[in-house]
Design a protein around this motif. Structure first.
Motif, PDB file in Angstrom:
ATOM      1  N   ALA A  78      16.496 -15.677 -11.813  1.00 14.16           N
ATOM      2  CA  ALA A  78      17.278 -16.212 -10.696  1.00 14.16           C
ATOM      3  C   ALA A  78      16.750 -15.641  -9.379  1.00 14.16           C
ATOM      4  N   GLY A  79      15.540 -15.071  -9.425  1.00 10.85           N
ATOM      5  CA  GLY A  79      14.918 -14.523  -8.220  1.00 10.85           C
ATOM      6  C   GLY A  79      14.496 -13.078  -8.421  1.00 10.85           C
ATOM      7  N   ILE A  80      13.381 -12.712  -7.777  1.00 10.28           N
ATOM      8  CA  ILE A  80      12.860 -11.343  -7.842  1.00 10.28           C
ATOM      9  C   ILE A  80      12.868 -10.780  -6.424  1.00 10.28           C
ATOM     10  N   SER A  81      13.492  -9.621  -6.264  1.00 10.19           N
ATOM     11  CA  SER A  81      13.578  -8.999  -4.937  1.00 10.19           C
ATOM     12  C   SER A  81      13.013  -7.587  -4.995  1.00 10.19           C
ATOM     13  N   VAL A  82      12.649  -7.064  -3.824  1.00  9.00           N
ATOM     14  CA  VAL A  82      12.110  -5.701  -3.757  1.00  9.00           C
ATOM     15  C   VAL A  82      12.576  -5.045  -2.469  1.00  9.00           C
ATOM     16  N   ASP A  83      12.924  -3.775  -2.538  1.00  9.00           N
ATOM     17  CA  ASP A  83      13.240  -2.957  -1.358  1.00  9.00           C
ATOM     18  C   ASP A  83      12.426  -1.670  -1.449  1.00  9.00           C
ATOM     19  N   GLY A  84      12.234  -1.030  -0.297  1.00  8.21           N
ATOM     20  CA  GLY A  84      11.580   0.275  -0.278  1.00  8.21           C
ATOM     21  C   GLY A  84      10.072   0.217  -0.092  1.00  8.21           C
ATOM     22  N   LEU A  85       9.529  -0.970   0.194  1.00  3.20           N
ATOM     23  CA  LEU A  85       8.074  -1.056   0.384  1.00  3.20           C
ATOM     24  C   LEU A  85       7.610  -0.232   1.582  1.00  3.20           C
ATOM     25  N   ASP A  86       8.549   0.041   2.513  1.00  2.00           N
ATOM     26  CA  ASP A  86       8.161   0.875   3.668  1.00  2.00           C
ATOM     27  C   ASP A  86       7.966   2.342   3.263  1.00  2.00           C
ATOM     28  N   ASN A  87       8.295   2.687   2.006  1.00  5.09           N
ATOM     29  CA  ASN A  87       8.036   4.052   1.517  1.00  5.09           C
ATOM     30  C   ASN A  87       6.576   4.270   1.131  1.00  5.09           C
ATOM     31  N   ILE A  88       5.811   3.174   1.045  1.00  8.29           N
ATOM     32  CA  ILE A  88       4.412   3.292   0.616  1.00  8.29           C
ATOM     33  C   ILE A  88       3.491   2.642   1.642  1.00  8.29           C
ATOM     34  N   SER A  89       2.270   3.160   1.719  1.00  6.89           N
ATOM     35  CA  SER A  89       1.272   2.620   2.647  1.00  6.89           C
ATOM     36  C   SER A  89       0.243   1.810   1.872  1.00  6.89           C
ATOM     37  N   PRO A  90      -0.136   0.622   2.370  1.00  6.46           N
ATOM     38  CA  PRO A  90      -1.170  -0.169   1.685  1.00  6.46           C
ATOM     39  C   PRO A  90      -2.516   0.556   1.640  1.00  6.46           C
ATOM     40  N   LYS A  91      -2.663   1.602   2.468  1.00  3.92           N
ATOM     41  CA  LYS A  91      -3.944   2.310   2.543  1.00  3.92           C
ATOM     42  C   LYS A  91      -4.020   3.535   1.620  1.00  3.92           C
ATOM     43  N   VAL A  92      -2.925   3.817   0.904  1.00  3.96           N
ATOM     44  CA  VAL A  92      -2.885   5.000   0.025  1.00  3.96           C
ATOM     45  C   VAL A  92      -2.756   4.533  -1.425  1.00  3.96           C
ATOM     46  N   ALA A  93      -3.454   5.209  -2.339  1.00  2.41           N
ATOM     47  CA  ALA A  93      -3.325   4.913  -3.770  1.00  2.41           C
ATOM     48  C   ALA A  93      -2.224   5.792  -4.366  1.00  2.41           C
ATOM     49  N   ALA A 212       2.356  21.420 -10.739  1.00  2.25           N
ATOM     50  CA  ALA A 212       2.812  20.756  -9.514  1.00  2.25           C
ATOM     51  C   ALA A 212       1.632  20.295  -8.658  1.00  2.25           C
ATOM     52  N   ALA A 213       0.610  21.130  -8.539  1.00  2.00           N
ATOM     53  CA  ALA A 213      -0.565  20.774  -7.727  1.00  2.00           C
ATOM     54  C   ALA A 213      -1.290  19.570  -8.320  1.00  2.00           C
ATOM     55  N   ASN A 214      -1.411  19.531  -9.640  1.00  2.00           N
ATOM     56  CA  ASN A 214      -2.104  18.413 -10.286  1.00  2.00           C
ATOM     57  C   ASN A 214      -1.308  17.116 -10.174  1.00  2.00           C
ATOM     58  N   ILE A 215       0.016  17.232 -10.225  1.00  2.33           N
ATOM     59  CA  ILE A 215       0.863  16.040 -10.042  1.00  2.33           C
ATOM     60  C   ILE A 215       0.800  15.570  -8.585  1.00  2.33           C
ATOM     61  N   GLU A 216       0.769  16.502  -7.672  1.00  5.79           N
ATOM     62  CA  GLU A 216       0.709  16.155  -6.247  1.00  5.79           C
ATOM     63  C   GLU A 216      -0.529  15.292  -5.957  1.00  5.79           C
ATOM     64  N   GLU A 217      -1.628  15.554  -6.667  1.00  6.28           N
ATOM     65  CA  GLU A 217      -2.890  14.825  -6.453  1.00  6.28           C
ATOM     66  C   GLU A 217      -2.771  13.317  -6.644  1.00  6.28           C
ATOM     67  N   ILE A 218      -1.823  12.879  -7.504  1.00  2.00           N
ATOM     68  CA  ILE A 218      -1.806  11.453  -7.871  1.00  2.00           C
ATOM     69  C   ILE A 218      -0.666  10.677  -7.203  1.00  2.00           C
ATOM     70  N   ASN A 219       0.028  11.319  -6.236  1.00  2.00           N
ATOM     71  CA  ASN A 219       1.003  10.595  -5.397  1.00  2.00           C
ATOM     72  C   ASN A 219       2.011   9.787  -6.228  1.00  2.00           C
ATOM     73  N   LEU A 220       2.813  10.506  -7.015  1.00  2.00           N
ATOM     74  CA  LEU A 220       3.798   9.835  -7.880  1.00  2.00           C
ATOM     75  C   LEU A 220       4.906   9.179  -7.059  1.00  2.00           C
ATOM     76  N   VAL A 221       5.129   7.888  -7.325  1.00  2.00           N
ATOM     77  CA  VAL A 221       6.214   7.142  -6.664  1.00  2.00           C
ATOM     78  C   VAL A 221       7.110   6.535  -7.741  1.00  2.00           C
ATOM     79  N   PRO A 222       8.358   7.010  -7.897  1.00  2.00           N
ATOM     80  CA  PRO A 222       9.270   6.383  -8.858  1.00  2.00           C
ATOM     81  C   PRO A 222       9.723   5.008  -8.352  1.00  2.00           C
TER      82      PRO A 222
END
Length: 389
Positions: A78-93, A212-222
């Motif tokens: 019945a539709g797909i929506s998304v919020d929070g895209l401003d939390n991520i940058s298109p230039k960052v992996a 923590a340092a190794n996790i920080e490297e991969i930019n985890l986004v829930p």
């Protein structure tokens, strides 16, 4: 260093291999059957001709997968929506980590949200238990998926975990491409989404620092995924019943294929994605903590809090929560006609369960399990309000 490892057995195909692999794929009878099954109106010869003109993964996603996913969204949601895209940058992996509802569509529809907003899509982790035929492996690797090896003996499992961790770090830091992975192996059948500690440990295997340092490297986004209806709910309830009858029960390949097909083609109602904030700022205080066990637990808790807080709650979630408790605590969130509609829906789904000697008690048990599936997102969101702020 991870850039010197040969990842070819798990990584998506290079664009240099694309044309050759696509030519092989379109000759597969199984591929033709699947395409015609999912798109019954397709002109197959025309479709194949179009596929063979494509020379790279990005073009495949934009010219073939995007329209296909839009068609699927139109027909089955019945539709797909998304919020929070401003939390991520298109230039960052990033490494997007989500709860897991549907075998195929969780990552596909998240990528659809990215395509719609002109953002780069992510590579997708897929378990090799689903790669039943060689052509399926070829198809997913043509479509930016990488393989997670499952059900290995202990030493092989550790090697595979190290390889997978190295690949994810390589994709994010060297290729500058985002990846998607579910927060646990397999789906949470009762929708009680909790991050698996072994997954965080795997992600932290690569790198030169502590956890923590190794996790920080991969930019985890829930990212929180909220389906209004889960078309596999009755299949999950059936599995709960079969496991109650026989604790050794294991799903067959046929069961996996049926789950994939049901999730793809049946109605899901509204679907919402809530993109959380990258957790790097939250794990900063853990960078000097070398208590590996405690840090892993804390990172799991940070991910869980973000996912639970981000759920979109639908009227049927409130109804299920109240029905389970035999109360009307959230009666202002739904109408009596919605309660009737939901009960009719549950009965219709349970009617699809085909088991010999199924008793009324078995049916009652499965109904309760389905109510838990729909109530748990609300329960976890309510708990998150007290625990995560």
């Amino acid at each position: 260093m991870s850039e010197n490892i040969d990842f070819s057995d798990i990584a998506p195909f290079d664009d240099a291999q694309f044309g050759e692999k696509m030519s092989q794929l379109v000759k597969e009878p199984g591929f033709e059957h699947a395409v015609k099954y999912v798109m019954p109106d397709v002109n197959y010869a025309e479709f194949i001709s179009k596929l063979q003109q494509i020379q790279d993964k990005e073009t495949l996603q934009k010219q073939i997968m995007w329209p296909f996913l839009e068609m699927l969204a139109q027909k089955t949601t019945a539709g797909i929506s998304v919020d929070g895209l401003d939390n991520i940058s298109p230039k960052v992996a990033y490494t997007f980590i989500t709860n897991h509802r549907d075998i195929v569509l969780d990552a596909s529809f998240l990528n659809l949200c990215f395509l719609r907003t002109q953002r780069p899509t992510s590579q997708v982790a897929i378990g090799d238990n689903l790669l039943i035929y060689e052509w399926i492996t070829d198809l997913v690797k043509l479509n930016k998926s990488f393989v997670v090896k499952r059900n290995l003996r202990l030493t092989k499992a550790l090697e595979a975990a190290k390889e997978l961790s190295a690949y994810i770090h390589f994709a994010v830091n060297k290729q500058k491409e985002s990846v998607w992975i579910a927060q646990r192996e397999g789906r949470a059948k009762d929708s009680n989404d909790l991050t698996q500690e072994s997954l965080v440990k795997m992600l932290a295997l690569n790198g030169n620092g502590n956890v923590a340092a190794n996790i920080e490297e991969i930019n985890l986004v829930p990212v929180s995924i909220s389906y209004e209806y889960d078309p596999n709910d009755y299949l999950k309830a059936r599995e709960f019943l079969l496991k109650r009858i026989d604790p050794q029960f294991k799903k067959s390949q046929h069961d996996d294929l049926l789950s994939m097909e049901t999730g793809l083609l049946q109605f899901k109602g509204h679907i919402h994605f809530q993109v959380g904030e990258c957790i790097n700022s939250k794990i900063k205080p853990l960078l000097n903590d070398d208590d590996r066990t405690e840090v892993v637990k804390r990172i799991c808790s940070i991910i869980d809090c973000s996912i639970h807080s981000g759920y979109k709650i639908y009227p049927i979630n409130y109804i299920a929560y109240d029905l389970l408790r035999n109360r009307k605590e959230y009666a202002n969130e739904y109408t009596e006609s919605q309660v009737k509609g939901f009960n009719d829906y549950l009965n219709g789904q349970l009617d699809k369960v085909n088991l010999d000697d199924m008793s009324s008690l078995d049916r009652k048990f499965m109904r309760e399990m389905m109510l838990k599936m729909y109530a748990n997102p609300l329960k976890n969101k309510l708990n998150a309000k007290g625990l995560c702020n």
